[in-house]
Write an enzyme that holds these catalytic residues in place. Structure first.
Site, PDB file in Angstrom:
ATOM      1  N   GLU A 111       3.122   6.192  -3.613  1.00  0.00           N
ATOM      2  CA  GLU A 111       1.976   6.256  -2.704  1.00  0.00           C
ATOM      3  C   GLU A 111       0.822   7.050  -3.314  1.00  0.00           C
ATOM      4  OE1 GLU A 111       3.498   6.177   1.761  1.00  0.00           O
ATOM      5  OE2 GLU A 111       4.754   7.474   0.541  1.00  0.00           O
ATOM      6  N   GLU A 131      11.837   4.610   1.316  1.00  0.00           N
ATOM      7  CA  GLU A 131      11.986   5.568   2.409  1.00  0.00           C
ATOM      8  C   GLU A 131      12.931   5.121   3.513  1.00  0.00           C
ATOM      9  OE1 GLU A 131       7.943   6.620   0.663  1.00  0.00           O
ATOM     10  OE2 GLU A 131       9.147   4.823   0.964  1.00  0.00           O
TER      11      GLU A 131
END
Length: 436
Positions: A111, A131
């Site tokens: 990210e 995640e």
């Protein structure tokens, strides 16, 4: 070394920020603080034309420091302040940013890379958002930037399966902008950053892009299909649906609205028992690799070079085959010649099957077969490192066998049983020493 982010300005006018938290540069809060402090410094420094973000050692970053999930409630302290800093300093600051990616860029690491204006990767790099394996969703803008870089279908697949992609696929899909050999990675990233700063290359803002998003009607159909599949494969789990909620908001209302929804969805997922349970499993699994007095004592595993297998039936011959494929010499013992011939034949058939399927050559099969010796007594057991008993489930027989093995094998030999129903303490009840 304390977690941090090292900052320097090179003579070419490129500020280099290095994420420092070995071995995988996990994004500890201090690493994130160092990153954002470095970006503020770079944007204010008139010497700096552009910024390159990279990781120390062999990796960019494996993601947010998972230890924070144990120390803090509500997702380890992740909140919208981090997303605000990524938008304002990493993606939208006065100086363009480029990520130089080696090794892994996973989770928050990926990210951060997507928050840069461009990305250059080295061969062997892997990028992804895993995640959901921890019961949460991407929380640093991944639900918004990944679909805008690789398209909605590819992005949803990567997030819901938690599977990373190699740099070659990332280049083809648009997640990275260039691939450069490891020795040239930094130079390639700096050149790209300077080219963006000078206007030779366009400066892209991932959060604002729409060129790789599917048309709205098609996008909603993709999301609806993903919801149905997630409901089938992850029954009663809410966090995959929360991830899709954030993605859908971004498609419908734009990246900034999507980021706000991502923050809400992340907080909701982090509050679920699913997240707490999966984090517990993660640390419990890691703790099994640490045994007091063993893993902390500097012990080294003994090499297993020769193993005896008692019993050449289906299980025994299969065990012997597995040992041969691991390049271990095997002594196969049976009670009579007929049974021994049968066991050797089964091993030969197992190897032949691999040759037929193209999993090994005939030459390799012949070499493996040459490493097994068939015997009818214990005279060859004096130099074995291990014995695996695979006879019928008869307690008395097994006890007699282990009593014989104790006198026939060297003191260091490991005596093991393949029993599936009998207490191993009972199997070894007649051993005199019991140190095997």
């Amino acid at each position: 070394m304390a977690p941090t982010a090292d900052y320097r300005v090179d003579p070419d006018g490129v500020a280099v920020i290095v994420l420092e938290n070995p071995p995988v540069n996990a994004l500890h809060p201090d690493v994130l603080k160092g990153l954002f402090d470095g970006l503020k410094q770079a944007h204010q420094d008139p010497r700096v034309k552009a910024v390159v973000v990279t990781g120390s050692g062999k990796n960019f970053s494996a993601g947010f420091d998972i230890n924070q999930f144990q120390k803090k409630s509500g997702g380890g302290g992740i909140d919208n302040n981090i997303n605000d800093a990524i938008c304002e300093l990493l993606e939208g600051g006065p100086k363009p940013t480029v990520a130089a990616i080696q090794g892994v860029a996973l989770g928050g690491g990926c990210e951060v890379a997507m928050g840069c204006n461009a990305r250059v990767a080295a061969p062997g790099a892997r990028l992804g958002l895993p995640e959901l394996q921890l019961g949460i969703i991407p929380g640093f803008g991944g639900t918004q930037r990944l679909p805008r870089l690789v398209g909605l279908q590819q992005a949803i697949q990567m997030m819901l399966t938690s599977q990373p992609i190699k740099e070659s696929v990332a280049l083809k899909k648009g997640l990275v902008d260039a691939v450069a050999p490891q020795p040239e990675l930094m130079q390639a990233a700096k050149k790209m950053a300077l080219d963006i700063a000078s206007g030779k290359l366009p400066r892209n803002y991932s959060l604002q892009r729409t060129d790789r998003l599917e048309p709205y009607g098609e996008a909603i159909a993709i999301i609806d299909f993903a919801r149905a599949e997630a409901a089938k494969r992850a029954r009663h789990l809410q966090h995959p649906q929360l991830c899709l909620d954030a993605i859908q908001m971004g498609v419908a209302r734009g990246g900034m609205a999507g980021l706000k929804k991502e923050g809400e969805a992340f907080a909701a997922a982090a509050a679920l028992d699913t997240h707490k349970a999966l984090v517990h499993i993660f640390f419990a699994t890691r703790s099994t690799k640490k045994v007091s007095g063993v893993t902390d004592a500097g012990l080294k595993p003994r090499k297993i070079k020769r193993v005896a297998v008692l019993g050449g039936g289906l299980m025994g011959s299969g065990i012997a085959t597995a040992l041969l494929l691991a390049n271990v010499d095997v002594v196969l013992k049976e009670v009579n010649q007929q049974f021994l011939d049968g066991g050797m034949s089964r091993i030969r058939s197992n190897l032949a099957s691999r040759v037929k399927k193209g999993r090994m050559s005939q030459q390799a099969a012949d070499a493996a077969m040459a490493k097994v010796k068939g015997v009818l007594d214990y005279s060859d057991f004096g130099n074995v490192d291990m014995v695996i008993e695979a006879v019928i489930e008869d307690i008395g027989l097994k006890q007699r066998i282990f009593a014989d093995l104790e006198s026939a094998c060297p003191p260091h030999a490991i005596l093991a049983t393949n029993t599936s129903t009998i207490d191993i303490d009972l199997v070894g009840a007649k051993l005199k020493v019991g140190g095997h």
